[in-house]
Design a protein around this motif. Structure first.
Motif, PDB file in Angstrom:
ATOM      1  N   ILE A  95      -1.401  -4.467  13.139  1.00 46.27           N
ATOM      2  CA  ILE A  95       0.202  -3.848  12.542  1.00 46.27           C
ATOM      3  C   ILE A  95      -0.730  -3.987  10.833  1.00 46.27           C
ATOM      4  O   ILE A  95      -1.076  -4.181  10.775  1.00 46.27           O
ATOM      5  CB  ILE A  95       1.223  -4.826  12.091  1.00 46.27           C
ATOM      6  CG1 ILE A  95       2.296  -5.168  13.603  1.00 46.27           C
ATOM      7  CG2 ILE A  95       1.456  -4.054  11.084  1.00 46.27           C
ATOM      8  CD1 ILE A  95       3.206  -6.118  13.200  1.00 46.27           C
ATOM      9  N   VAL A  96       0.009  -2.269  10.707  1.00 49.59           N
ATOM     10  CA  VAL A  96       0.430  -1.886   9.463  1.00 49.59           C
ATOM     11  C   VAL A  96       1.282  -1.441   8.787  1.00 49.59           C
ATOM     12  O   VAL A  96       1.344  -1.138   9.652  1.00 49.59           O
ATOM     13  CB  VAL A  96      -1.416  -0.056   9.054  1.00 49.59           C
ATOM     14  CG1 VAL A  96      -1.356   0.020   7.214  1.00 49.59           C
ATOM     15  CG2 VAL A  96      -2.976  -1.022   9.984  1.00 49.59           C
ATOM     16  N   THR A  97       1.706  -2.008   7.373  1.00 50.48           N
ATOM     17  CA  THR A  97       2.541  -1.866   7.025  1.00 50.48           C
ATOM     18  C   THR A  97       3.097  -1.832   5.382  1.00 50.48           C
ATOM     19  O   THR A  97       1.733  -2.359   4.568  1.00 50.48           O
ATOM     20  CB  THR A  97       3.708  -2.690   7.747  1.00 50.48           C
ATOM     21  OG1 THR A  97       5.917  -1.911   6.967  1.00 50.48           O
ATOM     22  CG2 THR A  97       4.194  -4.137   7.683  1.00 50.48           C
ATOM     23  N   GLN A 145       0.199   8.355   3.805  1.00 45.11           N
ATOM     24  CA  GLN A 145       0.324   7.849   4.332  1.00 45.11           C
ATOM     25  C   GLN A 145      -0.081   7.797   5.496  1.00 45.11           C
ATOM     26  O   GLN A 145      -0.496   6.463   6.272  1.00 45.11           O
ATOM     27  CB  GLN A 145       2.396   7.637   4.737  1.00 45.11           C
ATOM     28  CG  GLN A 145       2.584   6.166   5.709  1.00 45.11           C
ATOM     29  CD  GLN A 145       4.234   6.035   5.161  1.00 45.11           C
ATOM     30  OE1 GLN A 145       4.810   6.092   3.934  1.00 45.11           O
ATOM     31  NE2 GLN A 145       5.266   5.752   6.570  1.00 45.11           N
ATOM     32  N   ALA A 146      -0.721   8.848   6.347  1.00 44.37           N
ATOM     33  CA  ALA A 146      -0.923   8.713   7.519  1.00 44.37           C
ATOM     34  C   ALA A 146      -2.185   8.042   7.133  1.00 44.37           C
ATOM     35  O   ALA A 146      -2.990   7.647   8.548  1.00 44.37           O
ATOM     36  CB  ALA A 146      -0.795  10.093   8.408  1.00 44.37           C
ATOM     37  N   ALA A 147      -3.104   8.834   6.391  1.00 41.73           N
ATOM     38  CA  ALA A 147      -4.398   7.659   5.699  1.00 41.73           C
ATOM     39  C   ALA A 147      -4.186   6.281   5.828  1.00 41.73           C
ATOM     40  O   ALA A 147      -5.137   5.484   6.185  1.00 41.73           O
ATOM     41  CB  ALA A 147      -5.053   8.547   4.351  1.00 41.73           C
ATOM     42  N   ASP A 148      -3.256   5.893   5.231  1.00 46.90           N
ATOM     43  CA  ASP A 148      -3.045   4.582   5.357  1.00 46.90           C
ATOM     44  C   ASP A 148      -3.661   3.584   7.224  1.00 46.90           C
ATOM     45  O   ASP A 148      -4.155   2.917   6.496  1.00 46.90           O
ATOM     46  CB  ASP A 148      -1.918   3.978   4.926  1.00 46.90           C
ATOM     47  CG  ASP A 148      -1.278   4.392   2.857  1.00 46.90           C
ATOM     48  OD1 ASP A 148      -2.246   4.290   2.468  1.00 46.90           O
ATOM     49  OD2 ASP A 148      -0.468   4.229   3.011  1.00 46.90           O
ATOM     50  N   ILE A 149      -2.213   4.120   7.971  1.00 42.05           N
ATOM     51  CA  ILE A 149      -2.615   3.688   8.613  1.00 42.05           C
ATOM     52  C   ILE A 149      -3.503   3.884   9.950  1.00 42.05           C
ATOM     53  O   ILE A 149      -3.852   2.875   9.967  1.00 42.05           O
ATOM     54  CB  ILE A 149      -0.600   4.469   9.902  1.00 42.05           C
ATOM     55  CG1 ILE A 149       0.349   3.962   8.895  1.00 42.05           C
ATOM     56  CG2 ILE A 149      -1.314   3.470  11.214  1.00 42.05           C
ATOM     57  CD1 ILE A 149       0.918   5.390   9.248  1.00 42.05           C
ATOM     58  N   ILE A 155      -4.645  -3.896  -1.994  1.00 39.23           N
ATOM     59  CA  ILE A 155      -3.863  -2.631  -2.507  1.00 39.23           C
ATOM     60  C   ILE A 155      -4.489  -1.437  -2.195  1.00 39.23           C
ATOM     61  O   ILE A 155      -5.486  -0.893  -1.969  1.00 39.23           O
ATOM     62  CB  ILE A 155      -3.970  -3.042  -4.257  1.00 39.23           C
ATOM     63  CG1 ILE A 155      -3.632  -4.559  -4.160  1.00 39.23           C
ATOM     64  CG2 ILE A 155      -3.509  -2.370  -4.728  1.00 39.23           C
ATOM     65  CD1 ILE A 155      -4.396  -5.099  -5.971  1.00 39.23           C
ATOM     66  N   GLN A 156      -3.476  -0.987  -2.011  1.00 38.95           N
ATOM     67  CA  GLN A 156      -3.551   0.575  -1.341  1.00 38.95           C
ATOM     68  C   GLN A 156      -4.738   1.798  -2.071  1.00 38.95           C
ATOM     69  O   GLN A 156      -6.021   2.141  -1.754  1.00 38.95           O
ATOM     70  CB  GLN A 156      -2.577   1.512  -1.646  1.00 38.95           C
ATOM     71  CG  GLN A 156      -2.311   2.956  -1.257  1.00 38.95           C
ATOM     72  CD  GLN A 156      -1.135   3.583  -0.713  1.00 38.95           C
ATOM     73  OE1 GLN A 156      -1.009   3.845  -1.804  1.00 38.95           O
ATOM     74  NE2 GLN A 156      -1.162   4.661  -0.027  1.00 38.95           N
ATOM     75  N   SER A 157      -4.524   1.556  -3.896  1.00 43.36           N
ATOM     76  CA  SER A 157      -5.628   2.463  -4.652  1.00 43.36           C
ATOM     77  C   SER A 157      -7.071   2.031  -4.432  1.00 43.36           C
ATOM     78  O   SER A 157      -7.990   2.122  -4.716  1.00 43.36           O
ATOM     79  CB  SER A 157      -4.738   2.558  -5.564  1.00 43.36           C
ATOM     80  OG  SER A 157      -5.320   0.910  -6.692  1.00 43.36           O
ATOM     81  N   MET A 158      -6.928   0.183  -4.054  1.00 43.13           N
ATOM     82  CA  MET A 158      -8.285  -0.010  -4.090  1.00 43.13           C
ATOM     83  C   MET A 158      -9.022   0.145  -2.774  1.00 43.13           C
ATOM     84  O   MET A 158     -10.332  -0.294  -2.364  1.00 43.13           O
ATOM     85  CB  MET A 158      -8.333  -1.417  -3.907  1.00 43.13           C
ATOM     86  CG  MET A 158      -7.843  -2.072  -5.320  1.00 43.13           C
ATOM     87  SD  MET A 158      -8.787  -1.945  -6.125  1.00 43.13           S
ATOM     88  CE  MET A 158      -9.936  -3.518  -6.035  1.00 43.13           C
ATOM     89  N   ILE A 203      -1.110  -5.576   5.471  1.00 46.27           N
ATOM     90  CA  ILE A 203       0.575  -5.158   4.532  1.00 46.27           C
ATOM     91  C   ILE A 203      -0.186  -4.856   3.655  1.00 46.27           C
ATOM     92  O   ILE A 203      -0.953  -5.785   2.445  1.00 46.27           O
ATOM     93  CB  ILE A 203       1.757  -6.318   4.140  1.00 46.27           C
ATOM     94  CG1 ILE A 203       1.619  -6.928   5.268  1.00 46.27           C
ATOM     95  CG2 ILE A 203       2.553  -5.906   3.599  1.00 46.27           C
ATOM     96  CD1 ILE A 203       2.856  -8.060   5.352  1.00 46.27           C
ATOM     97  N   LEU A 204      -0.037  -3.134   3.191  1.00 42.74           N
ATOM     98  CA  LEU A 204       0.094  -2.806   1.934  1.00 42.74           C
ATOM     99  C   LEU A 204       0.854  -2.709   0.743  1.00 42.74           C
ATOM    100  O   LEU A 204       1.848  -2.411   0.655  1.00 42.74           O
ATOM    101  CB  LEU A 204      -1.241  -1.144   1.934  1.00 42.74           C
ATOM    102  CG  LEU A 204      -0.474  -0.166   2.816  1.00 42.74           C
ATOM    103  CD1 LEU A 204      -0.375   0.679   1.794  1.00 42.74           C
ATOM    104  CD2 LEU A 204      -0.236   0.038   3.700  1.00 42.74           C
ATOM    105  N   ILE A 205       0.263  -2.643  -0.419  1.00 44.79           N
ATOM    106  CA  ILE A 205       0.910  -2.556  -1.238  1.00 44.79           C
ATOM    107  C   ILE A 205       1.095  -1.380  -1.927  1.00 44.79           C
ATOM    108  O   ILE A 205      -0.185  -1.284  -2.844  1.00 44.79           O
ATOM    109  CB  ILE A 205       0.635  -3.341  -3.141  1.00 44.79           C
ATOM    110  CG1 ILE A 205       0.240  -4.683  -2.358  1.00 44.79           C
ATOM    111  CG2 ILE A 205       2.190  -3.557  -4.019  1.00 44.79           C
ATOM    112  CD1 ILE A 205       1.574  -5.882  -2.265  1.00 44.79           C
ATOM    113  N   ALA A 206       1.795  -0.384  -1.503  1.00 51.39           N
ATOM    114  CA  ALA A 206       1.242   1.502  -2.045  1.00 51.39           C
ATOM    115  C   ALA A 206       2.149   1.821  -2.998  1.00 51.39           C
ATOM    116  O   ALA A 206       1.802   2.488  -4.104  1.00 51.39           O
ATOM    117  CB  ALA A 206       2.649   1.770  -0.754  1.00 51.39           C
TER     118      ALA A 206
END
Ligand code: TRP
Length: 337
Positions: free
Chosen positions: A6-8, A137-141, A82-85, A39-42
């Protein structure tokens, strides 16, 4: 068998409130036992409409993580990062941007609504970054190989767009990425204390997980009740009362029915009712408030959890990026050359 991944995530733009709790957090607490959860902090996404306020984003990163931990997200089961990391996410966003047209982004209903709401910030012309956040966001997932994305309905167009990008990527470069699916949270959307369909900071109608007993009481005392009810013995209508709406969320059916019956019969006043509700909510949030206190006093523990989670996510992202670069013929100077 491997657990599905899961990624959210959430944008760190404010503390979380009970709308978040019932809408997604309670669900995530359950899901972490059955799935491998990230779980990412976006923070990067938060900057797309807060680029002029980096402090707000930075300050809320730890706040949101503390809210997660207070609600029962277990760092031994869930990776919080953390997303930016994750620099690979930014790289993949650039690769993905070739696979999306401007017109398609402009048609995304969620983005369209948000742009309309943010006229103050964007004026007549939206930034490239904001319009393109679905690509990010597509890249995050996908950089983490997310198969399921638990999220609310508003995220559906974003996940759909992610699926389109993944299909296009796989068609052109080979079958490398997983097409994620949304897992619509069965959580309900909670109205604000004023009856507004949305609960939010700017509306001042939200109860935060971090609210003190006094804050909860002060807010509940202002909740909107049946306007036709002036004196205690006026017959009330709980169907148009926010206090009754909240009782339904926080009490057993039997107790709720009793309260409604007394209200309809003019046997319980709104002030009594509000005091009881404030107590009930306060009790419900008490264990979370206590856990929160603990983490507030130990920021080093919170930071360690974030760092450990981020390290884990970085490793996973690196593995995916290797495959992506190979497929895109960008794997220069690698051993396979
Ligand atoms: N768009 C989400 C929100 O506004 C936050 C988010 C960023 C997200 N990246 C994500 C959600 C990846 C799920 C998966 O709340």
């Amino acid at each position: 068998m491997d657990k599905k991944r899961i990624v959210t995530g959430d944008r760190p733009t404010g503390k979380l409130h009970i709308g978040h709790y019932f809408g997604s957090l309670a669900n995530r607490v359950k899901l972490q036992n059955e799935y491998e959860t990230f779980i990412l902090i976006a923070d990067v996404q938060a900057l797309t409409d807060n680029f002029n306020n980096p402090k707000k984003v930075r300050d809320n990163v730890r706040e949101v993580v503390i809210d997660y931990l207070s609600c029962g997200i277990d760092p031994n089961k869930t990776t919080i990062y953390i997303q930016s990391m994750i620099p690979e996410t930014a790289e993949l966003t650039v690769f993905f941007s070739n696979l999306v047209t401007i017109a398609r982004l402009e048609r995304n209903p969620t983005v369209k609504t948000e742009i309309a709401q943010k006229k103050d910030l964007f004026g007549e012309s939206v930034t490239y970054g904001f319009l393109g956040y679905p690509v990010n966001q597509a890249a995050d997932i996908t950089i983490l190989g997310g198969k399921l994305v638990p999220a609310g309905e508003d995220q559906e167009p974003l996940i759909e767009q992610c699926r389109e990008i993944v299909r296009k990527f796989n068609n052109i470069y080979g079958n490398v990425l997983d097409e994620p699916e949304i897992m619509l949270s069965n959580g309900k959307r909670i109205k604000g204390l004023d009856g507004n369909a949305k609960m939010g900071k700017s509306l001042g109608n939200a109860i935060y997980i971090s609210d003190s007993e006094e804050e909860i009481k002060r807010k509940v005392m202002k909740a909107v009740t049946d306007p036709n009810r002036i004196r205690k013995d006026d017959l009330g209508n709980p169907d148009i009362c926010m206090v009754s709406y909240y009782f339904k969320l926080f009490t057993e059916n039997e107790e709720y029915d009793k309260i409604c019956k007394e209200c309809r019969g003019g046997k319980r006043g709104c002030v009594t009712c509000k005091k009881q509700l404030a107590n009930t909510i306060s009790e419900f949030l008490k264990p979370m408030r206590e856990k929160r206190k603990y983490y507030e006093l130990h920021p080093e523990i919170v930071d360690e959890i974030i760092q450990k989670g981020t390290l884990h996510a970085q490793n996973e992202a690196r593995i995916t990026m290797k495959k992506i670069k190979k497929a895109m013929k960008l794997d220069y100077f690698s051993e396979s050359d």
